[in-house]
Every structure is written in C-alpha cells, then in structure tokens.
Scaffold this motif. Sequence first.
Motif, mmCIF file in Angstrom:
data_model
loop_
_atom_site.group_PDB
_atom_site.id
_atom_site.type_symbol
_atom_site.label_atom_id
_atom_site.label_comp_id
_atom_site.label_asym_id
_atom_site.label_seq_id
_atom_site.Cartn_x
_atom_site.Cartn_y
_atom_site.Cartn_z
ATOM 1 N N GLU A 229 33.950 0.626 -15.135
ATOM 2 C CA GLU A 229 34.579 -0.530 -14.504
ATOM 3 C C GLU A 229 35.247 -1.422 -15.541
ATOM 4 O O GLU A 229 34.787 -1.547 -16.668
ATOM 5 C CB GLU A 229 33.530 -1.352 -13.760
ATOM 6 C CG GLU A 229 33.079 -0.682 -12.473
ATOM 7 C CD GLU A 229 32.123 -1.550 -11.678
ATOM 8 O OE1 GLU A 229 32.373 -2.770 -11.576
ATOM 9 O OE2 GLU A 229 31.130 -1.015 -11.184
ATOM 10 N N GLN B 50 34.855 -5.891 -19.942
ATOM 11 C CA GLN B 50 33.891 -5.152 -19.126
ATOM 12 C C GLN B 50 32.647 -6.003 -18.941
ATOM 13 O O GLN B 50 32.173 -6.653 -19.877
ATOM 14 C CB GLN B 50 33.528 -3.812 -19.767
ATOM 15 C CG GLN B 50 32.744 -2.937 -18.794
ATOM 16 C CD GLN B 50 32.515 -1.530 -19.307
ATOM 17 O OE1 GLN B 50 32.137 -1.344 -20.458
ATOM 18 N NE2 GLN B 50 32.746 -0.542 -18.453
ATOM 19 N N ASP B 51 32.148 -5.978 -17.707
ATOM 20 C CA ASP B 51 30.986 -6.754 -17.302
ATOM 21 C C ASP B 51 29.806 -5.798 -17.130
ATOM 22 O O ASP B 51 30.019 -4.609 -16.855
ATOM 23 C CB ASP B 51 31.348 -7.415 -15.962
ATOM 24 C CG ASP B 51 30.239 -8.233 -15.348
ATOM 25 O OD1 ASP B 51 29.309 -8.638 -16.066
ATOM 26 O OD2 ASP B 51 30.314 -8.485 -14.132
ATOM 27 N N PHE B 52 28.610 -6.290 -17.277
ATOM 28 C CA PHE B 52 27.384 -5.504 -17.030
ATOM 29 C C PHE B 52 26.665 -6.147 -15.863
ATOM 30 O O PHE B 52 26.041 -7.186 -16.012
ATOM 31 C CB PHE B 52 26.510 -5.467 -18.293
ATOM 32 C CG PHE B 52 27.137 -4.680 -19.400
ATOM 33 C CD1 PHE B 52 28.202 -5.199 -20.119
ATOM 34 C CD2 PHE B 52 26.701 -3.399 -19.705
ATOM 35 C CE1 PHE B 52 28.820 -4.469 -21.120
ATOM 36 C CE2 PHE B 52 27.302 -2.656 -20.706
ATOM 37 C CZ PHE B 52 28.366 -3.194 -21.416
ATOM 38 N N LYS B 53 26.781 -5.525 -14.677
ATOM 39 C CA LYS B 53 26.320 -6.197 -13.462
ATOM 40 C C LYS B 53 24.833 -6.007 -13.181
ATOM 41 O O LYS B 53 24.207 -6.853 -12.556
ATOM 42 C CB LYS B 53 27.129 -5.696 -12.264
ATOM 43 C CG LYS B 53 28.584 -6.158 -12.314
ATOM 44 C CD LYS B 53 29.110 -6.489 -10.934
ATOM 45 C CE LYS B 53 30.436 -7.232 -10.993
ATOM 46 N NZ LYS B 53 31.567 -6.375 -11.330
ATOM 47 N N ARG B 54 24.288 -4.873 -13.627
ATOM 48 C CA ARG B 54 22.869 -4.632 -13.306
ATOM 49 C C ARG B 54 21.964 -5.464 -14.206
ATOM 50 O O ARG B 54 22.321 -5.787 -15.339
ATOM 51 C CB ARG B 54 22.541 -3.150 -13.471
ATOM 52 C CG ARG B 54 23.332 -2.243 -12.560
ATOM 53 C CD ARG B 54 22.804 -2.274 -11.143
ATOM 54 N NE ARG B 54 23.514 -1.306 -10.317
ATOM 55 C CZ ARG B 54 22.959 -0.660 -9.301
ATOM 56 N NH1 ARG B 54 21.704 -0.890 -8.965
ATOM 57 N NH2 ARG B 54 23.663 0.193 -8.603
ATOM 58 N N ASP C 203 18.683 -3.009 -18.993
ATOM 59 C CA ASP C 203 19.310 -2.029 -19.876
ATOM 60 C C ASP C 203 19.509 -0.691 -19.164
ATOM 61 O O ASP C 203 18.702 -0.308 -18.314
ATOM 62 C CB ASP C 203 18.415 -1.780 -21.104
ATOM 63 C CG ASP C 203 18.547 -2.901 -22.131
ATOM 64 O OD1 ASP C 203 19.226 -3.901 -21.840
ATOM 65 O OD2 ASP C 203 17.963 -2.760 -23.220
ATOM 66 N N ASP D 166 21.821 0.046 -17.118
ATOM 67 C CA ASP D 166 22.269 -0.202 -15.743
ATOM 68 C C ASP D 166 21.165 0.042 -14.722
ATOM 69 O O ASP D 166 21.401 0.570 -13.633
ATOM 70 C CB ASP D 166 23.518 0.646 -15.414
ATOM 71 C CG ASP D 166 24.726 0.189 -16.205
ATOM 72 O OD1 ASP D 166 24.779 -1.015 -16.559
ATOM 73 O OD2 ASP D 166 25.605 1.017 -16.494
ATOM 74 N N GLU D 167 19.943 -0.350 -15.087
ATOM 75 C CA GLU D 167 18.821 -0.297 -14.153
ATOM 76 C C GLU D 167 18.709 -1.660 -13.460
ATOM 77 O O GLU D 167 19.186 -2.673 -13.958
ATOM 78 C CB GLU D 167 17.511 -0.021 -14.906
ATOM 79 C CG GLU D 167 17.470 1.300 -15.666
ATOM 80 C CD GLU D 167 17.292 2.499 -14.754
ATOM 81 O OE1 GLU D 167 16.766 2.329 -13.638
ATOM 82 O OE2 GLU D 167 17.699 3.608 -15.159
ATOM 83 N N ASN E 187 21.897 -5.517 -8.764
ATOM 84 C CA ASN E 187 23.143 -6.169 -9.133
ATOM 85 C C ASN E 187 22.883 -7.661 -9.349
ATOM 86 O O ASN E 187 22.109 -8.268 -8.615
ATOM 87 C CB ASN E 187 24.188 -5.999 -8.029
ATOM 88 C CG ASN E 187 25.116 -4.839 -8.285
ATOM 89 O OD1 ASN E 187 25.506 -4.581 -9.425
ATOM 90 N ND2 ASN E 187 25.467 -4.132 -7.240
ATOM 91 N N ARG F 175 19.796 -8.408 -21.436
ATOM 92 C CA ARG F 175 20.036 -6.992 -21.745
ATOM 93 C C ARG F 175 20.275 -6.836 -23.243
ATOM 94 O O ARG F 175 20.887 -7.690 -23.871
ATOM 95 C CB ARG F 175 21.232 -6.466 -20.935
ATOM 96 C CG ARG F 175 20.825 -6.181 -19.489
ATOM 97 C CD ARG F 175 21.945 -5.566 -18.707
ATOM 98 N NE ARG F 175 22.364 -4.255 -19.221
ATOM 99 C CZ ARG F 175 23.010 -3.341 -18.504
ATOM 100 N NH1 ARG F 175 23.290 -3.590 -17.234
ATOM 101 N NH2 ARG F 175 23.375 -2.205 -19.043
#
Length: 427
Positions: free
Chosen positions: A186, A205-209, A212, A214-215, A218, A408
């Motif tokens: 994304e 770029q964003d880290f939505k979860r 770490d 992407d666990e 949202n 994260r």
Amino acid sequence: MKVLIVGSGAREHAIARSLHLDPAVTEVHAVPGNPGIGQIAQLHTADQNDGASVAALATNLRADLVVVGPEAPLVAGVADAVREVGIPCFGPTAAAAMLEGSKAFAKDVMAAAKVPTAEPRVCANRGDLDAALAEFGAPYVVKDDGLAAGKGVVVTDDLAEATAHGQAILDAGGAIVIEEYLDGPEVSLFCICDGATVVPLQPAQDFKRAYDGDEGLNTGGMGAYTPLPWAPIDLVDQVVAHVAQPTLDEMARRGTPFQGVLYCGLALTSKGMRVVEFNARFGDPETQSVLARLETPLGGVLLAAAEGRLHELDPLEWSEDAFVTVVLASHGYPESARKGDPITGADDADAVDGAHVLHAGTAMDDGQLVSAGGRVLSVVGRGSTLAHARDVAYRALGTIDLPGSHHRSDIALKAAEGEANAREALA
Ligand code: AMP
Ligand code: GLY
C-alpha cells in the motif's frame, strides 16, 4: 499571515510545526490543539465540529487562512461555514468530503471517473451481506460505509468474523461495503487540490496494523515513512493521471469541486494500481513524515489551494533525506485507550539530533504531561537513508517512558533493508 488549525492530533501538530517554520506565517492558532501544539501556537477552545463556532473564532482572530485537519469537522461542514464568512479555508466542503464520508459515494465517483479500485457491493441487509461474501470469497473485506476512524474495516479469512463485523454494522444502523481483496503493498499519496489543479506531495507508506509483522487489529496508523525506495519511479505521475485528476474533474462536473487534500490510499496489486480508499484530508501518521520532508514553505501552498491558485505555484521542493515516524500508543490501543498515565522523556526525545516529537493524545495534569488518547505521540526521525532515519526515530523513542504503552519496532524496516534495490516503472 495568521493561520488557524482545526484539530488536535499529531497530524495537526505536524501542520502547525511546518507553518511555524514558514517565514510568511506570523501567527499560528489551533482549536483545540494539544500541549505539544501549544508550544508553537496559541490554543483556543471551541467545538471543532461546529462550523459557526470555528467561523466566529477565525473572524475574531482575523485569520487569513483556516486549515481543517480531521475528517469529522469536514464532513460536518466546518470548511463551508468558514468560507461563508469570507475567510479562505483549506479543506473540502461537506459535499466534497463525502469522498471520505461515504465509501459507497466514493465508489460511485470512481466508477464514473474510471478510476481503478476494488469492485464493491453495497449491502443494506443480512441477505445482501451473505450473498456478497459468498460471491467474493476469502480473504473477505468488510467495511462500514460511514466514518469509522480507520477502524471500520475488517480483512479476514474467517467467514464467521467477516459476517459478525457486517452484522454489527447493520445492528448499528449502518450500511456495509463488501469488496474484492487487493493484494500488494500500500501507498499513501496526498494530492493538494484547488478544485481544478492537482499538486501531488511525495508518497509515503503507513503501517495500519497494531503489531509488528502486520499482526493485530487495524488502527489509525502506527508509523510511516518517506521516500519509498521500492516504489515505481512513475508512481506519482500515474496516480495524478489515472486517479486524482479524473476524480477532481468528476467532482467539478457534479458541481461539488474538491479543494483540500485528496488522500489516495493505493494498493500496487499484481493486476496494477488500485484505489483502496479516498480520504478528504491529510493522513495520520504519514503527514508527520511527508511534511517534515517538504522544504517549500507550507503556508503559501495551502493558501494557494484555498484560493484556487495552485496553477501559479512553483514546483515543490523536497529534502533528499528520509523521514520515519513511529507512533507511541497507550495501553490497550486500539481496543481501548488507558488515559492519565504519566509521560516522561518527551523533551529528551525531541533533543535527539535529527528527531522531533509530535503530540496527539496528550494532556497536562497538574504540570505533568499525561496520556489522553490512543495514539499518544509521534516520534519523527530524519536521516540520509531510511536506515539512519529509523535509527534516529527509535533512539529518540527509547528515551520516552509511558507505562503500558506499545509501539511497532518494524516501521520502514523492510524498505530500509531493500533501500539499495533499483526501482522499476509502473507502466
Ligand atoms: P480503509 O478504511 O478503506 O482505508 O481500509 C483500512 C485498511 O484495510 C486499508 O489500509 C487496507 O490495509 C485494508 N483494506 C481495505 N480495503 C482492502 C481491500 N479491498 N483489500 C485488501 N485490504 C484492504
Ligand atoms: N493513515 C491513515 C489515515 O490517516 O487514515
């Protein structure tokens, strides 16, 4: 120029910081702001979602420009009210903010403008929901049609979980959008718009979860970085040509021109670029990285957009450096957010060379800085490479203590590791 910022997050702190650094800006005001913003701006109390109150404040301050940060006041028509009293306002009308306020509306505009996006089904009842889930299959993408602060979306392989989320939206009286799953990384690209002209910023770029790798659930966003060394070299041109400009043209054709930030949330899928979502404002936390990298003074850019003069603007100038933002979240976020925990070391973090700290959910309690929301602070690190910028951000973050907090540890990690790899063109 006197500017009034509406909002209280780290995004608004980033906007305030950029305006504070703009030599053409003489005064920065914020409503309601937060303790961090209060260090560089004058804070005011008024209901940020009430157009008449914000317009009255802007009039009293003799503001030359109002900048609305969050989606809620935009959807509530605050920008309309400010413009009605004759003050330029950066941010879309309520009608144009529907691009964010209703996912079904955004899909309709995208279809008319031939903008590539995930195929949607709008469901108003349980029968439609079951049929749409069966039609698309796993992974299931289930969205609340209305505003949900980035938390209305469930992406899951579990049919029971997908169904339960859809049912919960129906029970709350909402409508559901079910859509095709988009694979691929994304990208967030913010396009400054004045109703006719598009001036793109640099992609982030964003880290939505929450956790770490992407666990977890949202969230509103746990970290962000720019530049994207892996992104196609023609990404920005492609997004302007195939997404932003056609959308702007379609909104103008409908009599609701879009002025403000058109936030293009994109997935670079195996089948090509697709829009995941539109937002009608700057993204949080991407803005913290993107505006730190923008060298052109921000005030003139936002005023040109508000006054329909973007075509007169010189090309934007950008730092060659990389910027990594890491969000410090309170105990329990995103399910809940414990408040009132003491925050120490934020000033030490801010003093780390190349770092700065932006406030979001903070408050002062008897002279002590305390947590007051889910995302508490954004720590921004600057470096000649992403690896260096990560180092700076995490070193600064390490000096902050907030009991029970989490963050994260992998923001921009993969990109930093692959930094040396060559980029290819999208087309
Ligand atoms: P939204 O509120 O629409 O931005 O969705 C929040 C997040 O859910 C996005 O940033 C994606 O990570 C994920 N998401 C949304 N729509 C899709 C989709 N069609 N396919 C895969 N992931 C999605
Ligand atoms: N970073 C996600 C958002 O602002 O919606």
